[in-house]
Design a protein around this motif. Structure first.
Motif, PDB file in Angstrom:
ATOM      1  N   GLY A 165      -0.462  -6.867   2.416  1.00 54.61           N
ATOM      2  CA  GLY A 165      -1.834  -6.590   1.991  1.00 54.61           C
ATOM      3  C   GLY A 165      -1.890  -5.632   0.817  1.00 54.61           C
ATOM      4  N   LEU A 166      -1.095  -4.563   0.859  1.00 56.81           N
ATOM      5  CA  LEU A 166      -1.047  -3.611  -0.252  1.00 56.81           C
ATOM      6  C   LEU A 166      -0.560  -4.292  -1.530  1.00 56.81           C
ATOM      7  CD1 LEU A 166       0.429  -0.434   1.489  1.00 56.81           C
ATOM      8  CD2 LEU A 166      -1.937  -0.815   0.776  1.00 56.81           C
ATOM      9  N   ALA A 167       0.455  -5.142  -1.391  1.00 54.81           N
ATOM     10  CA  ALA A 167       0.983  -5.858  -2.550  1.00 54.81           C
ATOM     11  C   ALA A 167      -0.073  -6.791  -3.138  1.00 54.81           C
ATOM     12  CB  ALA A 167       2.238  -6.642  -2.165  1.00 54.81           C
ATOM     13  N   GLN A 168      -0.756  -7.539  -2.275  1.00 56.23           N
ATOM     14  CA  GLN A 168      -1.804  -8.457  -2.744  1.00 56.23           C
ATOM     15  C   GLN A 168      -2.923  -7.697  -3.445  1.00 56.23           C
ATOM     16  OE1 GLN A 168      -1.973 -11.819  -2.640  1.00 56.23           O
ATOM     17  NE2 GLN A 168       0.005 -12.016  -1.637  1.00 56.23           N
ATOM     18  N   LEU A 169      -3.322  -6.571  -2.882  1.00 56.01           N
ATOM     19  CA  LEU A 169      -4.405  -5.777  -3.458  1.00 56.01           C
ATOM     20  C   LEU A 169      -4.002  -5.213  -4.821  1.00 56.01           C
ATOM     21  CD1 LEU A 169      -7.276  -4.795  -2.908  1.00 56.01           C
ATOM     22  CD2 LEU A 169      -6.300  -2.801  -1.789  1.00 56.01           C
ATOM     23  N   SER A 170      -2.763  -4.771  -4.957  1.00 54.91           N
ATOM     24  CA  SER A 170      -2.333  -4.219  -6.247  1.00 54.91           C
ATOM     25  C   SER A 170      -2.213  -5.303  -7.308  1.00 54.91           C
ATOM     26  CB  SER A 170      -1.015  -3.453  -6.096  1.00 54.91           C
ATOM     27  OG  SER A 170       0.038  -4.324  -5.770  1.00 54.91           O
ATOM     28  N   GLN A 171      -1.938  -6.545  -6.897  1.00 54.15           N
ATOM     29  CA  GLN A 171      -1.803  -7.656  -7.837  1.00 54.15           C
ATOM     30  C   GLN A 171      -3.136  -8.299  -8.194  1.00 54.15           C
ATOM     31  OE1 GLN A 171       0.978 -10.415  -6.079  1.00 54.15           O
ATOM     32  NE2 GLN A 171       2.576  -8.860  -5.923  1.00 54.15           N
ATOM     33  N   ASN A 172      -4.168  -8.028  -7.412  1.00 54.74           N
ATOM     34  CA  ASN A 172      -5.445  -8.699  -7.617  1.00 54.74           C
ATOM     35  C   ASN A 172      -6.584  -7.685  -7.609  1.00 54.74           C
ATOM     36  OD1 ASN A 172      -7.673 -10.365  -7.654  1.00 54.74           O
ATOM     37  ND2 ASN A 172      -6.850 -11.790  -6.150  1.00 54.74           N
ATOM     38  N   PRO A 173      -6.893  -7.095  -8.764  1.00 56.91           N
ATOM     39  CA  PRO A 173      -7.933  -6.069  -8.827  1.00 56.91           C
ATOM     40  C   PRO A 173      -9.347  -6.595  -8.574  1.00 56.91           C
ATOM     41  CG  PRO A 173      -7.138  -6.597 -11.019  1.00 56.91           C
ATOM     42  CD  PRO A 173      -6.264  -7.338 -10.048  1.00 56.91           C
ATOM     43  N   GLY A 174      -9.520  -7.904  -8.495  1.00 55.07           N
ATOM     44  CA  GLY A 174     -10.844  -8.479  -8.233  1.00 55.07           C
ATOM     45  C   GLY A 174     -11.251  -8.456  -6.772  1.00 55.07           C
ATOM     46  N   ILE A 175     -10.329  -8.074  -5.895  1.00 58.91           N
ATOM     47  CA  ILE A 175     -10.643  -8.031  -4.462  1.00 58.91           C
ATOM     48  C   ILE A 175     -11.660  -6.923  -4.208  1.00 58.91           C
ATOM     49  CG2 ILE A 175      -9.727  -7.549  -2.154  1.00 58.91           C
ATOM     50  CD1 ILE A 175      -7.117  -8.923  -3.095  1.00 58.91           C
ATOM     51  N   ARG A 176     -12.755  -7.305  -3.556  1.00 57.02           N
ATOM     52  CA  ARG A 176     -13.825  -6.356  -3.251  1.00 57.02           C
ATOM     53  C   ARG A 176     -13.869  -5.978  -1.783  1.00 57.02           C
ATOM     54  NH1 ARG A 176     -18.423  -9.761  -6.397  1.00 57.02           N
ATOM     55  NH2 ARG A 176     -17.609  -9.477  -8.489  1.00 57.02           N
ATOM     56  N   LEU A 177     -13.264  -6.832  -0.937  1.00 54.70           N
ATOM     57  CA  LEU A 177     -13.336  -6.635   0.507  1.00 54.70           C
ATOM     58  C   LEU A 177     -12.005  -6.994   1.148  1.00 54.70           C
ATOM     59  CD1 LEU A 177     -14.989  -6.246   3.191  1.00 54.70           C
ATOM     60  CD2 LEU A 177     -15.553  -8.670   3.023  1.00 54.70           C
ATOM     61  N   VAL A 178     -11.523  -6.122   2.030  1.00 54.34           N
ATOM     62  CA  VAL A 178     -10.325  -6.390   2.822  1.00 54.34           C
ATOM     63  C   VAL A 178     -10.769  -6.541   4.273  1.00 54.34           C
ATOM     64  CG1 VAL A 178      -8.116  -5.491   3.635  1.00 54.34           C
ATOM     65  CG2 VAL A 178      -8.833  -5.077   1.259  1.00 54.34           C
ATOM     66  N   LEU A 179     -10.458  -7.694   4.870  1.00 57.28           N
ATOM     67  CA  LEU A 179     -10.694  -7.939   6.302  1.00 57.28           C
ATOM     68  C   LEU A 179      -9.325  -7.898   6.963  1.00 57.28           C
ATOM     69  CD1 LEU A 179     -13.172 -10.965   6.418  1.00 57.28           C
ATOM     70  CD2 LEU A 179     -13.623  -8.640   7.147  1.00 57.28           C
ATOM     71  N   SER A 180      -9.093  -6.909   7.822  1.00 55.63           N
ATOM     72  CA  SER A 180      -7.753  -6.731   8.362  1.00 55.63           C
ATOM     73  C   SER A 180      -7.717  -6.560   9.871  1.00 55.63           C
ATOM     74  CB  SER A 180      -7.111  -5.499   7.717  1.00 55.63           C
ATOM     75  OG  SER A 180      -5.818  -5.283   8.240  1.00 55.63           O
ATOM     76  N   ASP A 181      -6.711  -7.185  10.459  1.00 48.64           N
ATOM     77  CA  ASP A 181      -6.366  -6.919  11.849  1.00 48.64           C
ATOM     78  C   ASP A 181      -5.754  -5.513  11.902  1.00 48.64           C
ATOM     79  OD1 ASP A 181      -5.865  -7.320  14.557  1.00 48.64           O
ATOM     80  OD2 ASP A 181      -4.065  -8.517  14.229  1.00 48.64           O
ATOM     81  N   ILE A 182      -5.658  -4.950  13.083  1.00 52.70           N
ATOM     82  CA  ILE A 182      -5.012  -3.642  13.218  1.00 52.70           C
ATOM     83  C   ILE A 182      -3.561  -3.803  13.638  1.00 52.70           C
ATOM     84  CG2 ILE A 182      -4.934  -1.510  14.565  1.00 52.70           C
ATOM     85  CD1 ILE A 182      -7.954  -1.486  14.542  1.00 52.70           C
ATOM     86  N   ASN A 183      -3.324  -4.493  14.740  1.00 54.32           N
ATOM     87  CA  ASN A 183      -1.977  -4.592  15.307  1.00 54.32           C
ATOM     88  C   ASN A 183      -1.162  -5.665  14.600  1.00 54.32           C
ATOM     89  OD1 ASN A 183      -2.483  -2.628  17.355  1.00 54.32           O
ATOM     90  ND2 ASN A 183      -3.733  -4.158  18.385  1.00 54.32           N
ATOM     91  N   MET A 184      -0.251  -5.200  13.716  1.00 52.74           N
ATOM     92  CA  MET A 184       0.616  -6.111  12.964  1.00 52.74           C
ATOM     93  C   MET A 184       1.979  -5.458  12.816  1.00 52.74           C
ATOM     94  SD  MET A 184      -1.963  -7.327   9.908  1.00 52.74           S
ATOM     95  CE  MET A 184      -2.423  -5.660   9.413  1.00 52.74           C
ATOM     96  N   PRO A 185       3.029  -6.279  12.662  1.00 55.20           N
ATOM     97  CA  PRO A 185       4.358  -5.705  12.420  1.00 55.20           C
ATOM     98  C   PRO A 185       4.440  -5.130  10.999  1.00 55.20           C
ATOM     99  CG  PRO A 185       4.435  -8.084  12.258  1.00 55.20           C
ATOM    100  CD  PRO A 185       3.050  -7.730  12.721  1.00 55.20           C
ATOM    101  N   ASN A 186       5.458  -4.364  10.744  1.00 62.06           N
ATOM    102  CA  ASN A 186       5.762  -3.756   9.438  1.00 62.06           C
ATOM    103  C   ASN A 186       4.776  -2.660   9.053  1.00 62.06           C
ATOM    104  OD1 ASN A 186       8.042  -5.460   9.023  1.00 62.06           O
ATOM    105  ND2 ASN A 186       6.648  -7.079   8.395  1.00 62.06           N
ATOM    106  N   MET A 187       3.490  -2.972   9.031  1.00 64.62           N
ATOM    107  CA  MET A 187       2.477  -1.947   8.765  1.00 64.62           C
ATOM    108  C   MET A 187       1.158  -2.400   9.379  1.00 64.62           C
ATOM    109  SD  MET A 187       0.975  -0.447   5.164  1.00 64.62           S
ATOM    110  CE  MET A 187       2.585   0.071   4.594  1.00 64.62           C
ATOM    111  N   ASP A 188       0.582  -1.544  10.244  1.00 62.81           N
ATOM    112  CA  ASP A 188      -0.678  -1.900  10.897  1.00 62.81           C
ATOM    113  C   ASP A 188      -1.853  -1.747   9.927  1.00 62.81           C
ATOM    114  OD1 ASP A 188      -2.220   0.782  11.467  1.00 62.81           O
ATOM    115  OD2 ASP A 188      -0.126   1.187  11.960  1.00 62.81           O
ATOM    116  N   GLY A 189      -2.989  -2.276  10.317  1.00 65.24           N
ATOM    117  CA  GLY A 189      -4.165  -2.290   9.461  1.00 65.24           C
ATOM    118  C   GLY A 189      -4.721  -0.916   9.122  1.00 65.24           C
ATOM    119  N   LEU A 190      -4.694   0.013  10.076  1.00 63.57           N
ATOM    120  CA  LEU A 190      -5.223   1.349   9.790  1.00 63.57           C
ATOM    121  C   LEU A 190      -4.319   2.117   8.827  1.00 63.57           C
ATOM    122  CD1 LEU A 190      -6.651   2.398  13.269  1.00 63.57           C
ATOM    123  CD2 LEU A 190      -7.930   1.798  11.214  1.00 63.57           C
TER     124      LEU A 190
END
Length: 123
Positions: A37-62
């Protein structure tokens, strides 16, 4: 250019949410966890809204939300947690980090369209 980033480790949930949003006029990007998610956001400055789950491997949503606000210094993007978690402590942590909203699964997509459009500056 994507307006909404959907972050969820469940391929099924990503597809359901992304497909629903796409069918309702949103441009959507997807990510498999907080790191992606962080990588996608840094590559796409047009993103206005992030909809994220919390419990995920590698890095959680919070943690991802925290890094968006602190490490990336991005205070413009709206962050909404889309999760099965509904406890006061998690919500309080989210609010302190700068999470804009909290949607508990399961949810009715049609009722969210208006608020999501407003959060993206589309309505």
């Amino acid at each position: 250019m994507a307006q909404v980033l959907v972050v969820d480790d469940s391929a099924t949930m990503r597809e359901i949410v992304a497909s629903f949003l796409s069918k309702n006029g949103f441009e959507v990007a997807v990510a498999t966890d907080g790191r992606d998610g962080l990588a996608q956001l840094s590559q796409n400055p047009g993103i206005r809204l992030v909809l994220s789950d919390i419990n995920m491997p590698n890095m959680d949503g919070l943690t991802m939300a925290e890094k968006i606000r602190s490490d990336m210094g991005n205070t413009d993007v709206r962050i909404v947690m889309l999760t099965t978690e509904d406890n006061a402590a998690m919500r309080a942590r989210g609010k302190a980090i700068g999470v804009t909203g909290w949607i508990v699964k399961p949810f009715k997509g049609e009722t969210l369209l208006g608020p999501l459009r407003k959060l993206c500056g589309l309505g």
